[in-house]
Motif scaffolding. Structure first.
Motif, PDB file in Angstrom:
ATOM      1  N   VAL A 150     -58.157 -17.611 -12.420  1.00  0.00           N
ATOM      2  CA  VAL A 150     -57.349 -18.290 -13.432  1.00  0.00           C
ATOM      3  C   VAL A 150     -55.913 -18.455 -12.938  1.00  0.00           C
ATOM      4  O   VAL A 150     -55.315 -19.537 -13.061  1.00  0.00           O
ATOM      5  N   ASN A 151     -55.344 -17.396 -12.392  1.00  0.00           N
ATOM      6  CA  ASN A 151     -53.951 -17.451 -11.924  1.00  0.00           C
ATOM      7  C   ASN A 151     -53.763 -18.487 -10.823  1.00  0.00           C
ATOM      8  O   ASN A 151     -52.754 -19.201 -10.795  1.00  0.00           O
ATOM      9  N   ARG A 152     -54.740 -18.576  -9.917  1.00  0.00           N
ATOM     10  CA  ARG A 152     -54.641 -19.586  -8.850  1.00  0.00           C
ATOM     11  C   ARG A 152     -54.672 -20.996  -9.432  1.00  0.00           C
ATOM     12  O   ARG A 152     -53.891 -21.869  -9.024  1.00  0.00           O
ATOM     13  N   THR A 153     -55.561 -21.212 -10.390  1.00  0.00           N
ATOM     14  CA  THR A 153     -55.663 -22.537 -11.002  1.00  0.00           C
ATOM     15  C   THR A 153     -54.410 -22.867 -11.811  1.00  0.00           C
ATOM     16  O   THR A 153     -53.918 -23.995 -11.770  1.00  0.00           O
ATOM     17  N   LEU A 154     -53.874 -21.891 -12.537  1.00  0.00           N
ATOM     18  CA  LEU A 154     -52.638 -22.115 -13.291  1.00  0.00           C
ATOM     19  C   LEU A 154     -51.488 -22.473 -12.352  1.00  0.00           C
ATOM     20  O   LEU A 154     -50.679 -23.368 -12.648  1.00  0.00           O
ATOM     21  N   ASN A 155     -51.428 -21.780 -11.233  1.00  0.00           N
ATOM     22  CA  ASN A 155     -50.380 -22.062 -10.247  1.00  0.00           C
ATOM     23  C   ASN A 155     -50.499 -23.494  -9.729  1.00  0.00           C
ATOM     24  O   ASN A 155     -49.505 -24.215  -9.575  1.00  0.00           O
ATOM     25  N   GLN A 156     -51.736 -23.918  -9.474  1.00  0.00           N
ATOM     26  CA  GLN A 156     -51.967 -25.287  -9.012  1.00  0.00           C
ATOM     27  C   GLN A 156     -51.581 -26.310 -10.078  1.00  0.00           C
ATOM     28  O   GLN A 156     -50.948 -27.328  -9.788  1.00  0.00           O
ATOM     29  N   LEU A 157     -51.955 -26.030 -11.322  1.00  0.00           N
ATOM     30  CA  LEU A 157     -51.640 -26.958 -12.413  1.00  0.00           C
ATOM     31  C   LEU A 157     -50.132 -27.083 -12.610  1.00  0.00           C
ATOM     32  O   LEU A 157     -49.622 -28.177 -12.893  1.00  0.00           O
ATOM     33  N   GLN A 158     -49.411 -25.974 -12.469  1.00  0.00           N
ATOM     34  CA  GLN A 158     -47.955 -26.038 -12.615  1.00  0.00           C
ATOM     35  C   GLN A 158     -47.327 -26.885 -11.507  1.00  0.00           C
ATOM     36  O   GLN A 158     -46.384 -27.639 -11.760  1.00  0.00           O
ATOM     37  N   ARG A 159     -47.832 -26.774 -10.295  1.00  0.00           N
ATOM     38  CA  ARG A 159     -47.288 -27.550  -9.181  1.00  0.00           C
ATOM     39  C   ARG A 159     -47.534 -29.047  -9.373  1.00  0.00           C
ATOM     40  O   ARG A 159     -46.687 -29.871  -9.032  1.00  0.00           O
ATOM     41  N   VAL A 160     -48.708 -29.386  -9.933  1.00  0.00           N
ATOM     42  CA  VAL A 160     -49.081 -30.797 -10.039  1.00  0.00           C
ATOM     43  C   VAL A 160     -48.579 -31.426 -11.333  1.00  0.00           C
ATOM     44  O   VAL A 160     -48.070 -32.554 -11.332  1.00  0.00           O
ATOM     45  N   PHE A 161     -48.691 -30.703 -12.444  1.00  0.00           N
ATOM     46  CA  PHE A 161     -48.435 -31.317 -13.744  1.00  0.00           C
ATOM     47  C   PHE A 161     -47.178 -30.806 -14.450  1.00  0.00           C
ATOM     48  O   PHE A 161     -46.821 -31.311 -15.514  1.00  0.00           O
ATOM     49  N   LEU A 162     -46.524 -29.785 -13.908  1.00  0.00           N
ATOM     50  CA  LEU A 162     -45.215 -29.333 -14.388  1.00  0.00           C
ATOM     51  C   LEU A 162     -45.236 -28.921 -15.863  1.00  0.00           C
ATOM     52  O   LEU A 162     -44.294 -29.191 -16.612  1.00  0.00           O
ATOM     53  N   LEU A 163     -46.296 -28.242 -16.286  1.00  0.00           N
ATOM     54  CA  LEU A 163     -46.404 -27.810 -17.676  1.00  0.00           C
ATOM     55  C   LEU A 163     -45.768 -26.437 -17.857  1.00  0.00           C
ATOM     56  O   LEU A 163     -45.777 -25.612 -16.953  1.00  0.00           O
ATOM     57  N   ARG A 164     -45.257 -26.188 -19.038  1.00  0.00           N
ATOM     58  CA  ARG A 164     -44.595 -24.911 -19.306  1.00  0.00           C
ATOM     59  C   ARG A 164     -45.616 -23.803 -19.503  1.00  0.00           C
ATOM     60  O   ARG A 164     -46.708 -24.030 -20.047  1.00  0.00           O
ATOM     61  N   SER A 165     -45.251 -22.593 -19.082  1.00  0.00           N
ATOM     62  CA  SER A 165     -46.108 -21.421 -19.287  1.00  0.00           C
ATOM     63  C   SER A 165     -45.413 -20.369 -20.130  1.00  0.00           C
ATOM     64  O   SER A 165     -46.012 -19.347 -20.463  1.00  0.00           O
ATOM     65  N   CYS A 166     -44.147 -20.613 -20.515  1.00  0.00           N
ATOM     66  CA  CYS A 166     -43.381 -19.617 -21.274  1.00  0.00           C
ATOM     67  C   CYS A 166     -43.858 -19.547 -22.720  1.00  0.00           C
ATOM     68  O   CYS A 166     -44.472 -20.489 -23.244  1.00  0.00           O
ATOM     69  N   THR A 167     -43.576 -18.439 -23.380  1.00  0.00           N
ATOM     70  CA  THR A 167     -43.930 -18.277 -24.785  1.00  0.00           C
ATOM     71  C   THR A 167     -43.053 -19.158 -25.657  1.00  0.00           C
ATOM     72  O   THR A 167     -41.981 -19.626 -25.236  1.00  0.00           O
ATOM     73  N   ASP A 168     -43.489 -19.358 -26.904  1.00  0.00           N
ATOM     74  CA  ASP A 168     -42.709 -20.170 -27.832  1.00  0.00           C
ATOM     75  C   ASP A 168     -41.339 -19.552 -28.093  1.00  0.00           C
ATOM     76  O   ASP A 168     -40.337 -20.268 -28.240  1.00  0.00           O
ATOM     77  N   ALA A 169     -41.277 -18.216 -28.157  1.00  0.00           N
ATOM     78  CA  ALA A 169     -39.996 -17.545 -28.400  1.00  0.00           C
ATOM     79  C   ALA A 169     -39.028 -17.780 -27.248  1.00  0.00           C
ATOM     80  O   ALA A 169     -37.842 -18.073 -27.458  1.00  0.00           O
ATOM     81  N   THR A 170     -39.534 -17.677 -25.998  1.00  0.00           N
ATOM     82  CA  THR A 170     -38.692 -17.943 -24.832  1.00  0.00           C
ATOM     83  C   THR A 170     -38.263 -19.399 -24.809  1.00  0.00           C
ATOM     84  O   THR A 170     -37.101 -19.723 -24.516  1.00  0.00           O
ATOM     85  N   PHE A 171     -39.214 -20.273 -25.137  1.00  0.00           N
ATOM     86  CA  PHE A 171     -38.922 -21.716 -25.157  1.00  0.00           C
ATOM     87  C   PHE A 171     -37.755 -22.024 -26.100  1.00  0.00           C
ATOM     88  O   PHE A 171     -36.828 -22.758 -25.751  1.00  0.00           O
TER      89      PHE A 171
END
Length: 623
Positions: A150-171
């Motif tokens: 999962v972590n590898r795929t999330l890392n790939q998705l962030q590189r390609v699609f630039l989606l946020r992974s932070c919590t709503d509170a951090t956001f």
């Protein structure tokens, strides 16, 4: 569904007993349980026709050694009739999972698998790892074989699609872009660096990628890059070029990308030397999302179709099956199993053993992995067996230990004290049996290791004596290893004697001269200490056992200490949950400011009634 529990016939056992039960059975479908003299369940089975199935056990010949032994040990039986054979199969697997009978095939690793969640409760969707009940609003993709996948795929998705992974509170608290924006892993929607419509388009592309439509996503990116270059928006074109490169890299590192199999679990079984390995590959969106190996508990003479059927039934208990399940071996009731999986999934599930083409290649690959994994495990088990034999010889044990329990404590000047227990056996670490003990004794002097060890062992063995006084299960240890010297061993011996448990061998492991590795001394009650030679494999084995217990105990202590540091005084007030605590902190800024607030100020906070405000005031006034 009807439960029938014929009275026990203590004067008969085995075939004679089973023959008597046949007089009360009819041809209904159902589930039967075979019990031993103590009432423990030996075996759970299902039948299309209970009378016909049970009659097979009444025959005197034609049984394997395992079945013959089970029949001899049977002192009573229980029956439960069902309306259909499908109900019987479901009930059989539920009972096997609950009762863990000695003669059934058991799937020992049954934890849930992680998923990727595109959470959509917020206007800017968040992408994250998720495990457990799918109760949060959003789209789930999985299962993945492991957290690492999962972590590898999330890392790939962030590189390609630039989606946020932070919590709503951090956001909501960001005032400037974080590091992920700087390294091009996020588009920084938190500070308005991307329009909502453009971010929604990125989310859509990410979901299309997870659905296996990566080619279409790449084509769209290439078109956008060409348009940006033509409009002389070179910075945007370069950013799109980088995303295309990242997507190409993602596709190139995926080992398995079956074109004709969009969604399937590939399950392969290899059996050898009385052991079995089952490999499961997860194919979703025409991509491999990892694989996991399992080692079902066998009795040594099960057939491949019996093991495969038991595995599938237990594996999908609590999991939604994919549209296709590809198998290396056939099973006993393929049509019945397909019907159950279809009902569980709410759509048609195809179950089969492919003979040619891409599907057969996937199964062959999984089968090769199963064969290699089992070979490695058997090699490791042989080495572990030699170490256990050496341990029994070195410590003069009555038999080779099958379960070793190692204890250690951890604290800082008596604060946040915890005890830890790790367990090892013929197959290595048994991590599902590790235990943590929060030291609760109020009379223990801070830093009193003897007092802490007494509490840990008293709690551990009091529970064992209550749950299994006759030692019928494998939960009782064959050897206790204690971190300490003669004083600790003497104290532990007295603790165990007070509980009436004096027959379990115990060894204290002391660091020895200069507290150096390799100079350990071993202590047994009433005997002189001794040491092992520096290069003895058994010495290294004991060191690993001791170090693992230390790692487990200190890790537990650190987690407890970190939790204590992060504790909030508001957590101690009844009626102040997460949402009210958040409202109070947002209104006043800190717990200290809340403690100084008056009744009228507290009531002004949304969700705080007058009675709750009075509780808060009273709480801080007492403190």
């Amino acid at each position: 569904m009807t439960d029938s529990t014929p009275e026990k016939r203590p004067e008969k056992t085995g075939q004679a007993l089973i023959q008597d039960y046949l007089k009360t059975l009819d041809g209904s479908p159902g589930v039967y349980r075979m019990l031993d003299q103590q009432g423990a369940v030996l075996y759970v089975g299902k039948a299309r026709n209970l009378r016909a199935r049970v009659s097979s056990y009444a025959r005197g010949t034609g049984h394997s050694a395992r079945i013959a032994r089970m029949i001899r040990e049977t002192c009573s039986m229980m029956f439960l009739t069902t309306r259909t054979e499908t109900e019987a199969l479901l009930l059989e697997q539920n009972l096997i999972k609950q009762l863990k009978p000695r003669y059934n095939v058991l799937l020992r690793d049954d934890k849930s698998f992680p998923n990727i969640l595109v959470a959509k409760a917020h206007p800017f969707a968040q992408i994250k790892k998720h495990r457990g009940a799918k109760s949060e609003k959003g789209d789930y993709y999985g299962p993945f074989a492991s957290a690492g996948a999962v972590n590898r795929t999330l890392n790939q998705l962030q590189r390609v699609f630039l989606l946020r992974s932070c919590t709503d509170a951090t956001f909501s608290s960001r005032t400037r872009p974080c590091l992920l924006y700087q390294i091009k892993r996020c588009s920084a929607p938190c500070v308005g660096r991307i329009e909502p419509a453009d971010y929604a388009a990125l989310v859509l592309d990410a979901e299309r990628f997870l659905q296996g439509k990566s080619t279409a996503v790449q084509a769209n990116l290439a078109r956008e890059m060409a348009e940006a270059a033509e409009a002389m928006e070179y910075e945007r074109a370069a950013a799109l070029r980088d995303r295309i490169k990242a997507l190409t890299a993602v596709q190139s590192v995926q080992a398995i990308n079956p074109r004709g199999v969009p969604e399937a679990d590939v399950i392969a079984l290899h059996m050898e030397g009385g052991q079995a390995c089952v490999q499961v590959f997860f194919i979703r969106g025409n991509q491999s999302w990892g694989n996991r190996d399992f080692y079902p508990r066998l009795n040594g003479v099960e057939s491949a179709d019996e093991v495969m059927q038991a595995f599938i039934a237990q594996f999908y208990d609590g999991k939604v099956p994919p549209r296709m399940v590809l198998l290396s071996h056939g099973i006993e009731d393929p049509d019945l199993m397909a019907e159950i999986l279809t009902e569980k999934a709410g759509r048609k599930v195809v179950l089969g053993v492919p003979q040619r083409g891409e599907k057969a290649e996937l199964v062959d690959n999984a089968l090769r992995n199963a064969r290699e994994s089992l070979a490695r495990r058997m090699s490791e088990s042989a080495a572990q067996a030699r170490l256990l034999e050496g341990l029994a010889e070195a410590f003069d044990l009555p038999a080779v230990p099958q379960r070793i329990e190692v204890y250690d404590n951890s604290h800082i000047q008596g604060t946040n004290a915890v005890g830890g227990m790790v367990v090892a056996g013929p197959e290595g670490w048994i991590k599902s049996q590790y235990r943590k003990f929060n030291i609760k004794g109020t009379e223990i002097t801070p830093g009193d290791d003897f007092g802490m060890m007494k509490e840990v062992l008293t709690r551990r063995f009091s529970r064992l004596l209550k749950e299994d006084p006759d030692r019928q299960t494998d939960a009782w240890p064959d050897l206790l290893l204690i971190d300490g010297g003669a004083g600790q061993v003497s104290a532990v011996h007295q603790i165990m004697a007070d509980m009436g448990v004096e027959d379990i061998p115990m060894v204290g492991v002391a660091k020895g001269l200069d507290r150096d590795h390799g100079k350990e001394e071993f202590h047994r009650f009433g005997q002189r200490p001794f040491a092992l030679r520096m290069n003895d494999p058994v010495l290294y084995f004991v060191q690993r056992l001791r170090d693992e217990a230390h790692r487990w105990a200190i890790g537990t202590h650190r987690a407890k200490r970190a939790k204590a540091v992060m504790a909030n005084p508001l957590d101690e007030i009844a009626g102040v949950g997460a949402s009210r605590k958040r409202a109070l902190l947002q209104h006043f800024g800190s717990a200290k400011a809340v403690s100084r607030a008056g009744l009228a100020d507290l009531v002004a906070v949304e969700g705080i009634s007058e009675s709750l405000a009075q509780k808060i005031v009273d709480h801080f006034q007492k403190g």
